[in-house]
Motif scaffolding. Structure first.
Motif, PDB file in Angstrom:
ATOM      1  N   ARG A   1      54.267  36.802  48.124  1.00 18.59           N
ATOM      2  CA  ARG A   1      54.170  38.126  49.120  1.00 18.59           C
ATOM      3  C   ARG A   1      55.127  39.542  48.400  1.00 18.59           C
ATOM      4  O   ARG A   1      55.320  40.208  48.691  1.00 18.59           O
ATOM      5  N   THR A   2      55.944  39.063  47.985  1.00 16.22           N
ATOM      6  CA  THR A   2      56.834  39.467  47.017  1.00 16.22           C
ATOM      7  C   THR A   2      56.700  40.385  45.906  1.00 16.22           C
ATOM      8  O   THR A   2      56.648  41.025  45.285  1.00 16.22           O
ATOM      9  N   THR A   3      55.608  38.771  45.259  1.00 15.66           N
ATOM     10  CA  THR A   3      55.398  39.581  43.496  1.00 15.66           C
ATOM     11  C   THR A   3      54.133  40.261  44.162  1.00 15.66           C
ATOM     12  O   THR A   3      53.318  41.519  43.427  1.00 15.66           O
ATOM     13  N   LEU A   4      53.278  40.057  45.095  1.00 19.56           N
ATOM     14  CA  LEU A   4      52.104  40.874  45.411  1.00 19.56           C
ATOM     15  C   LEU A   4      52.867  42.376  46.764  1.00 19.56           C
ATOM     16  O   LEU A   4      51.477  42.967  46.562  1.00 19.56           O
ATOM     17  N   GLU A   5      53.572  42.449  46.797  1.00 20.96           N
ATOM     18  CA  GLU A   5      54.253  43.526  46.933  1.00 20.96           C
ATOM     19  C   GLU A   5      53.521  44.119  48.482  1.00 20.96           C
ATOM     20  O   GLU A   5      53.485  44.907  48.981  1.00 20.96           O
TER      21      GLU A   5
ATOM     22  N   GLY B   1      40.768  40.194  48.577  1.00 23.98           N
ATOM     23  CA  GLY B   1      41.290  39.568  47.399  1.00 23.98           C
ATOM     24  C   GLY B   1      41.601  37.876  48.078  1.00 23.98           C
ATOM     25  O   GLY B   1      42.207  38.099  48.881  1.00 23.98           O
ATOM     26  N   ILE B   2      41.878  37.206  46.676  1.00 24.95           N
ATOM     27  CA  ILE B   2      42.154  36.022  46.788  1.00 24.95           C
ATOM     28  C   ILE B   2      42.606  35.591  46.185  1.00 24.95           C
ATOM     29  O   ILE B   2      42.699  35.896  44.682  1.00 24.95           O
TER      30      ILE B   2
ATOM     31  N   SER C   1      46.129  30.699  41.931  1.00 22.91           N
ATOM     32  CA  SER C   1      46.945  30.115  40.531  1.00 22.91           C
ATOM     33  C   SER C   1      48.607  30.352  41.044  1.00 22.91           C
ATOM     34  O   SER C   1      48.707  29.860  40.977  1.00 22.91           O
ATOM     35  N   GLN C   2      48.287  31.933  41.465  1.00 21.91           N
ATOM     36  CA  GLN C   2      49.720  32.605  41.314  1.00 21.91           C
ATOM     37  C   GLN C   2      50.656  32.090  42.661  1.00 21.91           C
ATOM     38  O   GLN C   2      51.866  31.312  43.050  1.00 21.91           O
ATOM     39  N   PHE C   3      49.745  31.667  43.685  1.00 26.70           N
ATOM     40  CA  PHE C   3      50.533  30.684  44.687  1.00 26.70           C
ATOM     41  C   PHE C   3      50.760  29.189  44.306  1.00 26.70           C
ATOM     42  O   PHE C   3      51.851  28.708  44.551  1.00 26.70           O
ATOM     43  N   ILE C   4      50.324  28.702  43.369  1.00 22.91           N
ATOM     44  CA  ILE C   4      50.095  27.503  43.670  1.00 22.91           C
ATOM     45  C   ILE C   4      51.412  27.648  42.315  1.00 22.91           C
ATOM     46  O   ILE C   4      52.266  26.496  42.492  1.00 22.91           O
TER      47      ILE C   4
ATOM     48  N   PHE D   1      39.689  35.337  41.412  1.00 28.43           N
ATOM     49  CA  PHE D   1      40.247  35.128  39.609  1.00 28.43           C
ATOM     50  C   PHE D   1      40.727  36.173  39.171  1.00 28.43           C
ATOM     51  O   PHE D   1      40.572  37.246  38.992  1.00 28.43           O
ATOM     52  N   GLY D   2      42.051  35.628  38.792  1.00 28.53           N
ATOM     53  CA  GLY D   2      43.121  36.847  38.070  1.00 28.53           C
ATOM     54  C   GLY D   2      43.284  37.729  38.943  1.00 28.53           C
ATOM     55  O   GLY D   2      44.724  38.171  38.299  1.00 28.53           O
ATOM     56  N   ILE D   3      43.731  37.375  40.188  1.00 27.37           N
ATOM     57  CA  ILE D   3      45.013  38.387  41.036  1.00 27.37           C
ATOM     58  C   ILE D   3      45.877  37.733  41.358  1.00 27.37           C
ATOM     59  O   ILE D   3      46.295  36.826  41.507  1.00 27.37           O
ATOM     60  N   SER D   4      46.493  38.283  40.679  1.00 29.42           N
ATOM     61  CA  SER D   4      48.390  37.705  40.554  1.00 29.42           C
ATOM     62  C   SER D   4      49.487  38.453  41.268  1.00 29.42           C
ATOM     63  O   SER D   4      50.546  38.490  40.845  1.00 29.42           O
ATOM     64  N   ASN D   5      49.329  40.001  41.325  1.00 30.28           N
ATOM     65  CA  ASN D   5      49.836  40.849  40.984  1.00 30.28           C
ATOM     66  C   ASN D   5      49.688  41.901  41.683  1.00 30.28           C
ATOM     67  O   ASN D   5      48.088  41.637  42.481  1.00 30.28           O
ATOM     68  N   ALA D   6      50.810  43.116  42.091  1.00 30.63           N
ATOM     69  CA  ALA D   6      50.319  43.773  43.349  1.00 30.63           C
ATOM     70  C   ALA D   6      49.410  44.195  42.179  1.00 30.63           C
ATOM     71  O   ALA D   6      48.290  44.742  43.783  1.00 30.63           O
ATOM     72  N   LYS D   7      48.930  45.069  41.596  1.00 33.00           N
ATOM     73  CA  LYS D   7      48.304  46.270  40.890  1.00 33.00           C
ATOM     74  C   LYS D   7      46.763  45.720  40.840  1.00 33.00           C
ATOM     75  O   LYS D   7      45.836  46.040  40.935  1.00 33.00           O
TER      76      LYS D   7
END
Length: 258
Positions: free
Chosen positions: A253-257, A228-229, A232-235, A210-216
């Motif tokens: 993968r780029t978004t998550l660095e 982490g899971i 929404s970001q993948f959707i 819930f809420g993981i959407s970027n590298a940070k």
């Protein structure tokens, strides 16, 4: 040991789990998404069963669920799509869905279909813990299906320890009591919650969702749990590249660095 327990034995940190809604963007995308996630080194995949009233999900996943239903996705269709999946997919697979459609299918029939298909675990966000222990766990155990329970910042230590005792794969640590959706970072209160649960030294590994959407936010999950899971970001990535699954996974993968 099943694929889930083997994963956590062999990899204790930096586990990446990705959720997608079955039947989205298109009805027959399920197997291609799974193949591409495995190809691009995702450790664990949660296959979402679309439902008309997904109360734990934010607007992005709600919309994907409605689109999937409109496309004709159902549990029966999903199992048909997955019937030969273990010929090519080796990573652990979990189904995530709400109690109503699973009960309409029949819980034992559902677990039997999971076993026949090669599904390793099941997440039912609206399954009460006491009913899980008394009614659902014995049936799931019979078919070798791990049921994953969720905890939130409001879950008591006593309940967390009971969950830890009664489950056998991992614990889904929900970052907040709100619905799913992207967050730019986790505030001090959430990080204190992560540390508090980490310091309990539970038997089961923890994955933060819930809420993981970027590298940070992903790195915060990696620091405070086994992994982490991403949902929404993948959707969102699939929405932007509905005709190019490989591009959507690469973009994630780029978004998550990674």
């Amino acid at each position: 040991m099943n694929r889930l327990t083997t994963l956590f034995l062999n990899k204790q940190k930096n586990i990446l789990s990705v959720y997608f809604t079955a039947g989205f963007p298109k009805l027959n995308d399920t197997t291609e998404i799974l193949r591409e996630l495995q190809k691009q080194d995702v450790d664990l995949v949660e296959i979402g069963i679309p439902f008309s009233d997904p109360m734990a999900d934010g607007p992005v996943i709600q919309q994907s669920s409605q689109t999937a239903l409109n496309n004709g996705m159902s549990i029966k269709v999903l199992f048909e799509q997955l019937k030969d999946i273990r010929k090519s997919i080796k990573i652990p697979l979990i189904m995530m869905g709400y109690l109503n459609p699973i009960m309409q299918y029949g819980f034992e029939a559902f677990c039997k279909s999971c076993k026949e298909t090669g599904i390793d675990g099941l997440i039912i966000p609206d399954l009460p813990f006491n009913e899980y222990v008394s009614e659902f766990k014995p049936i799931a155990d019979k078919y070798g299906i791990s049921i994953v329970m969720l905890i939130t910042p409001q879950t008591s230590e006593e309940r967390i320890r009971l969950i830890d005792k009664q489950t056998n794969s991992f614990i889904y640590m929900v970052s907040s009591a709100s619905t799913t959706g992207a967050q730019s970072n986790f505030n001090d209160d959430k990080q204190a919650y992560f540390r508090r649960i980490h310091d309990m030294q539970l038997r089961n590994p923890l994955l933060i969702g819930f809420g993981i959407s970027n590298a940070k936010t992903l790195q915060t999950a990696f620091t405070n749990a086994s992994g982490g899971i991403i949902g929404s970001q993948f959707i969102k990535e699939l929405q932007q590249s509905p005709n190019n699954i490989a591009s959507a996974v690469s973009s994630l993968r780029t978004t998550l660095e990674l």
